[in-house]
Design an enzyme around this catalytic site. Structure first.
Site, PDB file in Angstrom:
ATOM      1  N   ALA A 147      69.991  17.639  12.847  1.00 52.08           N
ATOM      2  CA  ALA A 147      69.222  18.058  11.675  1.00 52.08           C
ATOM      3  C   ALA A 147      68.036  18.912  12.124  1.00 52.08           C
ATOM      4  CB  ALA A 147      68.721  16.817  10.933  1.00 52.08           C
ATOM      5  N   GLN A 149      64.973  18.284  11.863  1.00 49.69           N
ATOM      6  CA  GLN A 149      63.995  17.425  12.543  1.00 49.69           C
ATOM      7  C   GLN A 149      64.672  16.504  13.565  1.00 49.69           C
ATOM      8  OE1 GLN A 149      60.782  17.487  12.694  1.00 49.69           O
ATOM      9  NE2 GLN A 149      60.681  19.226  11.310  1.00 49.69           N
ATOM     10  N   SER A 150      65.735  16.958  14.196  1.00 52.91           N
ATOM     11  CA  SER A 150      66.456  16.112  15.152  1.00 52.91           C
ATOM     12  C   SER A 150      65.601  15.778  16.373  1.00 52.91           C
ATOM     13  CB  SER A 150      67.725  16.837  15.603  1.00 52.91           C
ATOM     14  OG  SER A 150      68.301  16.163  16.709  1.00 52.91           O
ATOM     15  N   ASN A 151      65.418  14.477  16.594  1.00 52.09           N
ATOM     16  CA  ASN A 151      64.744  14.013  17.813  1.00 52.09           C
ATOM     17  C   ASN A 151      65.652  14.204  19.016  1.00 52.09           C
ATOM     18  OD1 ASN A 151      62.392  12.775  16.447  1.00 52.09           O
ATOM     19  ND2 ASN A 151      63.976  11.475  15.560  1.00 52.09           N
ATOM     20  N   CYS A 165      67.862  16.556  19.490  1.00 52.12           N
ATOM     21  CA  CYS A 165      67.849  17.958  19.934  1.00 52.12           C
ATOM     22  C   CYS A 165      66.579  18.268  20.716  1.00 52.12           C
ATOM     23  CB  CYS A 165      68.007  18.897  18.738  1.00 52.12           C
ATOM     24  SG  CYS A 165      69.683  18.871  18.045  1.00 52.12           S
TER      25      CYS A 165
END
Ligand SMILES: *Cc1c(COP(=O)(O)O)cnc(C)c1O
Length: 321
Positions: free
Chosen positions: A69, A71-73, A75
């Site tokens: 997403a 706001q992917s942590n 990534c």
């Protein structure tokens, strides 16, 4: 044995939360600080990446590719790990490029990851295309699955369970957010390998319980095999509560805002709006409804995600809550 690197800050601390326990008139609440695993603000993906990066190195890859997403942590931590170990990094993110990058997405940019925006749909297909074209262009890509949740990533949480049991063995419950299931699968496997006697309860962040129980049971079996065992797990053994899905993934509501503010104001402990905020809202509701007894020890596993606190529009919602 699975190859592994050692760059996470381990063991992460475990702390008592006596003021929160008293405020809620509930069980003894503890927290395991996997928001402090290091690597660009840390979180649970840092543990998984110790195994995934080791595998990428062993395979001779030069570029890490993963998806998530905005706001992917996962990534953000993958981009940081790529830099630390000399890989290029391509992230396929859902949606459109924000006009005003914030939170994790802002960090992705500081970390210099190449970002492919997948738009409204077909992220899987765009991920495949991105991988194929990296391959064709001689970039030696290595695909890290969504959330780092394959048997290698999940294995990290089997060892995290061993780490926890060395710190505190008499926990009745372990409660945490569960999404792509790698964390839960690893904890379940580790619980069996290292003799944990309490229960492991995943608060679902985005999936119906039956789906998550099935995927965690399958992944737990694969993880056990990768670690040299032969255990099988059935969906019925996997404890998942999906009562707290609210308006869906990443949509912060009142319960998450209340949980965030309560943990912050009772204990000075910061949660995130998407994962730990939702799981903590579930924990609070379970305590209020008498699910636990006062003499039980309940561990909340903090899986990280705090950079999303600084993402629009969460910032504004938290302040309003
Ligand atoms: C990815 C993530 C989770 C979910 O972990 P899974 O292994 O995907 O179930 C929970 N909390 C945070 C902060 C995360 O980034």
């Amino acid at each position: 044995m699975l190859p592994r690197l050692h760059f996470a800050h381990l063991p992460t601390p475990i702390e008592a939360l006596p003021r929160l326990s008293a405020e809620l008139q509930g069980p003894q609440i503890w927290v395991k600080r996997d928001d402090q695993t290091g690597l660009a603000f840390g979180g649970n993906k840092t543990r998984k990446l110790e195994f995934l990066i080791a595998d990428a190195q062993a395979s001779g890859a030069e570029t890490l590719i993963t998806a998530g997403a905005v706001q992917s942590n996962h990534c953000r931590q993958t981009a940081a790990a790529a830099n630390r170990f000399g890989f290029a990094c391509i992230l396929v993110l859902a949606g459109e490029k924000p006009s005003n990058p914030s939170g994790n997405n802002f960090l992705d940019q500081i970390l210099g990851a190449e970002i492919v925006w997948a738009g409204g749909s077909g992220r899987e297909q765009i991920l495949e295309q991105t991988f194929e074209s990296a391959l064709d262009n001689g970039k030696k890509p290595y695909l890290i699955p969504y959330g780092g949740s394959n048997e290698k990533g999940a294995a990290a949480y089997a060892f995290a369970m061993q780490e926890l049991l060395d710190q505190k063995a008499d926990l009745d419950w372990i409660v945490f957010p569960s999404s792509s299931g790698g964390t839960q699968a690893g904890l379940v496997v580790g619980g069996q390998m290292f003799g944990y006697r309490g229960r492991i309860l995943g608060i679902s962040v985005d999936n119906p319980a039956l789906d998550l129980q099935e995927s965690v049971a399958m992944l737990a079996g694969e993880t056990a095999r990768a670690l040299g065992g032969s255990s099988k797990f059935s969906p019925g053994e996997i404890l998942v509560n999906d009562n707290y899905l609210g308006a869906g993934y990443g949509v912060m509501g009142e319960p998450e805002a209340e949980a965030l503010n309560l943990f912050a104001q009772q204990e000075g402990l910061l949660l995130d709006p998407v994962y730990t905020g939702r799981a903590a809202a579930g924990l609070i509701d379970l305590i209020r409804s008498g699910f636990f007894t006062a003499d039980q020890n309940v561990l909340f596993w903090h899986t990280g995600g705090t950079p999303a606190l600084f993402a629009h529009p969460y910032l504004e919602k938290i302040l309003a809550g």
